[in-house]
Structure formats: structure tokens, C-alpha cells
Design a protein around this motif. Structure first.
Motif, short mmCIF file in Angstrom:
data_model
loop_
_atom_site.label_atom_id
_atom_site.label_comp_id
_atom_site.label_asym_id
_atom_site.label_seq_id
_atom_site.Cartn_x
_atom_site.Cartn_y
_atom_site.Cartn_z
N ILE A 157 0.83 -1.20 0.00
CA ILE A 157 0.00 0.00 0.00
C ILE A 157 0.87 1.26 0.00
CG2 ILE A 157 -0.45 0.03 2.50
CD1 ILE A 157 -3.32 0.77 1.77
N VAL A 158 2.07 1.16 0.57
CA VAL A 158 3.03 2.27 0.45
C VAL A 158 3.38 2.48 -1.02
CG1 VAL A 158 5.40 3.00 0.90
CG2 VAL A 158 4.05 2.08 2.76
N VAL A 160 1.71 1.62 -3.74
CA VAL A 160 0.58 2.15 -4.51
C VAL A 160 0.38 3.63 -4.23
CG1 VAL A 160 -1.92 2.07 -4.76
CG2 VAL A 160 -0.61 -0.05 -4.69
N SER A 161 0.36 4.00 -2.95
CA SER A 161 0.04 5.38 -2.63
C SER A 161 1.14 6.33 -3.09
CB SER A 161 -0.20 5.55 -1.13
OG SER A 161 0.97 5.28 -0.42
N VAL A 162 2.40 5.91 -2.94
CA VAL A 162 3.49 6.78 -3.37
C VAL A 162 3.48 6.95 -4.88
CG1 VAL A 162 5.99 6.96 -3.52
CG2 VAL A 162 4.95 6.37 -1.36
#
Lengths: 236, 229
Positions: A157-158, A160-162
Motif C-alpha cells: 500500500i506504500v 501504490v500510494s506513493v
């Protein structure tokens, strides 16, 4: 073969591969046309990154097995992998910065890969701080396993979000990643040898650290049983 | 028998809320901390209002959320060990997962109240208008509060049992919260700038994914954190 023998052979293989990789990087491989000499750091950078990812995945896997089976072996493996992975992750950030300064004109940009690697580094730095504070107790092992699992869950999820963060507002400098155009077969060969060298280096360091932690665990058990025996002797 | 887990959840949550209503200071402390963080950030950035002011306001709101969240989770979990109540809770036939859910709910409620207050303060301090755009902040901030509460409750279970553990909570919680922080700041900035709903919704999805992941992880792993001893 004994553990000591395996470690000796691993060390020798690592030495040979590392010498071959150094020769290929500094002598054999042609200089990349656009980026010049600094591109050669790429043959260190990429293997370090791969090894660091493998190490952090290992922390989570060992954590799951520790919580499931409750055997100290798994915790020793996870702890050793976290420490080793941290070394390689630091190398990734350092070599990346050295490469970025002449190519991008800045030591650091908030590009998605850089940001993700930095977050990883912070996550496992936190893990190591926790382990240092918890000392070598059964509790520390349990907490380490939980944090190792949660950190690994966090990684996708890091990423994807970054990535979303960076594609919606693209920075000027991040359009070209180094080393994608490995046209020359000698470059591919050098990268492969370097990958093999760093993989064996990782396994070797991991084995050494793991063996030390195993010894530490056995020593702790011996000290405890000695203390118990002394207490029993005083009672009688 | 699902009712037993549900009843223990309600019992622990009710206890925490009663403690709070009868003179606990968690919500007040969280609100005060949020206020201070906003004031400090106003001094730090000297926002001029308008487009850039809205972006700074969104950032300030999330900094306040992280700080108040750390305090909220610490209070919800470590408040129990002050008088040894945690031992009684662990000795009771209470399900650990239900205990986690109750602690998470308490931390979330305290945080939600503090966040509601800090949204109002943010509008005042950063010279924004009370309108539909501010209302659209609510889902992002509440999802962020839930995610942080889920993460911090699990980690507070660890930090409250270590000597010098108060240091461990921020060191672990902040890097882990990064995805939700990015998504939350972006969603809030989009909401305040009156951006189309599509841009806002992308970030809400990231927040929802984060919440689902960490509530599930905390629910499953809390058992190992709140172990014996």
C-alpha cells in the motif's frame, strides 16, 4: 557438512564472485554512452535493492512461522534478516544518491522509488529500535514478529500510494530511470554476475548473523538452567 | 455465542466511555494537542489564505491527526496498566480480539471528537469558509482517524509493555501511516480546493484499503501483543 564448513565455502564463493563482479564493473563492461562513468554504480545499486527486498520479505515470513510454531529459530532468522536487509537498504539509498547527483542534479528527489525505499528504511529502522529496546526476551521476539508482519503488509500500500502521489503531480526530474537501456550484452552479463555476487554476499552475512544469534539463544538457555541449578542447590 | 464477543466488546467500550465522561481527560487533551499543533503550524507557515492556504490547512489538519492519534491510542491502552487493570482484563475470559476492537473503538471515538474540533479550528485559523468543501473533509479525516487508531492501538499494546516504549510508538506508527497520510492530505487538499469528485475518490479508496488492512491485522495480531506475563 557442518554449519561452519558451509559458512566457509559461502565466504569463498562470495569472494570469488565479488572479485569477478568488480573486474567486470570496472574493466570489462563498456561505459554507458549517455550517463558516462557514474552509471557503473548501477551494478551495485540494483542487486542491493533486490537483496534488501528479499531480506524484508524474509522478516515477515519468519515472523509468521514464529507466531505459528513458537520456535526461537524463526525469530533468530527474522532478526538476522532484518539487520542484514537494513545494511543493504542503506547501501541502496547511498549508491542511489551518489548516482542521482550528477544525473538528476540533486542528491535526493521525491521520486516514487526513492520515497518507497526511504519508507522501507524507516520501517525496518523502527523494527530494529524495537528489538534493541525489548532486549532478548520472548516478548521481544513476539513483538518483532508482529511488527515484521505488519510492516510487510504495509509495503504494497506504500508502493501504490506513493506511485499515485507522484503520477498525479509528476516531478520534472523523474521521467528517466537509470539503467533501463541495457543494449550491450556485456552489460547484462555484468549485472547478472553482480546479482549473483550480492546474493551470495547476503546469504553469507545472513548465515553468520543467524549463527551468532543461535549461539546467543543457546547461551541464554544455558545461563538460565545454570541459575536454576544453583538456586536448587542452595535450597537443599 | 457471537453474543459473548459482542457483549464483551460493549462492556469494555462502555467502561472506557464512562471513564471518559466521568472526568477522563482524553478528549480534552487530544483536542488541546490538536489546537496547539495547528497554532504551531500557523506560526511555521504563516498561511495567507486562498489556494496555498487551503493546501497548508490540509497538511496541518493531518499533522494534528497524527499527534492526537498517538496520544489517544497511548491513553486507551496504557491507561489500563496504570492500576493493573490490564492484568484483570487479560485474566478474564474476554476474547483478545474483542478487547482490541473495544480499545480501537474507544481510541477512534476520542480521535473523532478531537478531529471534528480541529476541522473547525482549521477553518478559523486558515481563513477558510464553512461550506460544502469543508463537509467533504469529514469522510477522509474519519477514515484516517480509524486507520491511525487501528495501527496505533496495536502498536500501543507493544509500546506500553516496554521500558522506554513511548519512543517506539511514533517510530513505528509514523512510517507505517505514510500511505494513509499521503492519501489523506491529498484527499483533503482536493476537497478544500473544490476539485472534481473523481480525484477525491481515488484517495478515499487508498484510505479504505489502509483501514481494512490494519483493522484486520490488528484484530488478528493483538492476541500476540497482549500475551501473558
Amino acid at each position: 557438512m557442518s554449519g561452519r564448513g558451509i559458512r566457509l565455502w559461502l565466504g569463498l564463493v562470495t569472494l570469488a564472485l565479488m572479485l569477478a563482479a568488480l573486474y567486470m564493473i570496472f574493466v570489462y563492461v563498456p561505459t554507458e554512452a549517455e550517463q558516462g562513468i557514474v552509471q557503473r554504480i548501477f551494478y551495485f545499486h540494483v542487486p542491493c535493492a533486490l537483496v534488501a527486498f528479499v531480506a524484508f520479505a524474509l522478516v515477515a515470513i519468519a515472523g509468521v512461522f514464529y507466531l505459528w510454531l513458537g520456535q526461537q529459530v524463526w525469530d533468530d532468522l527474522g532478526y538476522a534478516a532484518a539487520e542484514t536487509g537494513m545494511v543493504f537498504c542503506t547501501l541502496v539509498l547511498v549508491t542511489g544518491s551518489i548516482w542521482a547527483k550528477p544525473i538528476w542534479g540533486a542528491w535526493w528527489t521525491w521520486d516514487s522509488r526513492l520515497t518507497t525505499t526511504l519508507i522501507l528504511w524507516l520501517l525496518y529502522g523502527g523494527y530494529l529500535m524495537l528489538r534493541a529496546m525489548a532486549g532478548d526476551s520472548e516478548q521481544g521476539a513476539r513483538f518483532g514478529a508482529v511488527v515484521g508482519i505488519v510492516a510487510a503488509l504495509d509495503v504494497p500500500i506504500v508502493i501504490v500510494s506513493v506511485r499515485l502521489w507522484r503520477t498525479i503531480h509528476p516531478a520534472v526530474l523523474v521521467t528517466r530511470q537509470g539503467g533501463h537501456g541495457l543494449e550491450d550484452p556485456r552489460m547484462v552479463a555484468t549485472l547478472l554476475v553482480s546479482l549473483a555476487a550480492f546474493t551470495t554476499l547476503f546469504i553469507w552475512i545472513l548465515c553468520l548473523r543467524f549463527a551468532t544469534l543461535r549461539m546467543h539463544t543457546r547461551l541464554g538457555a544455558l545461563a538460565r538452567s545454570l541459575a536454576l541449578a544453583e538456586a536448587a542447590a542452595q535450597d537443599s | 455465542m457471537a453474543s459473548f464477543a459482542a457483549r464483551s466488546f460493549v462492556a469494555v467500550l462502555r467502561k472506557d466511555l464512562l471513564l471518559e465522561v466521568r472526568g477522563g481527560q482524553s478528549t480534552v487533551a487530544l483536542g488541546a494537542l490538536s489546537l496547539l499543533v495547528l497554532v504551531v503550524l500557523v506560526f511555521a507557515f504563516n498561511p495567507a489564505g486562498g489556494e496555498r492556504g487551503a493546501a497548508a490547512a490540509a497538511g496541518a489538519l493531518w499533522v494534528a491527526l497524527v499527534f492526537s492519534g498517538m496520544l489517544g491510542a497511548t491513553r486507551a491502552v496504557s491507561g489500563e496498566s496504570e492500576n493493573g487493570c490490564i492484568r484483570a482484563l487479560l485474566m478474564s475470559p474476554l476474547d483478545r480480539a474483542a478487547l482490541y476492537a473495544a480499545k480501537l473503538a474507544a481510541a477512534f471515538i476520542f480521535m473523532a471528537v478531537a478531529e471534528a474540533a480541529s476541522i473547525i479550528l482549521m477553518v478559523l485559523f486558515f481563513n477558510l469558509e464553512f461550506d460544502l468543501r469543508v463537509m467533504r473533509l469529514a469522510p477522509a479525516v474519519m477514515l484516517g482517524a480509524l486507520g491511525f487508531a487501528a495501527l496505533a492501538t496495536l502498536l500501543a499494546g507493544i509500546s506500553s509493555r516496554l521500558r522506554g516504549g513511548d519512543l517506539v510508538l511514533p517510530l513505528l506508527a509514523v512510517p507505517m501511516f505514510v500511505p494513509a497520510l499521503i492519501a489523506g492530505v491529498k484527499a483533503s487538499a482536493a476537497a478544500l480546493a473544490g476539485a472534481p469528485l473523481g480525484e477525491f475518490a481515488v484517495w478515499l479508496k487508498v484510505l479504505v484499503a489502509f483501514d481494512v488492512l490494519f483493522v484486520a491485522a490488528g484484530y488478528l495480531l493483538f492476541e500476540y501483543v497482549a500475551g501473558e506475563e
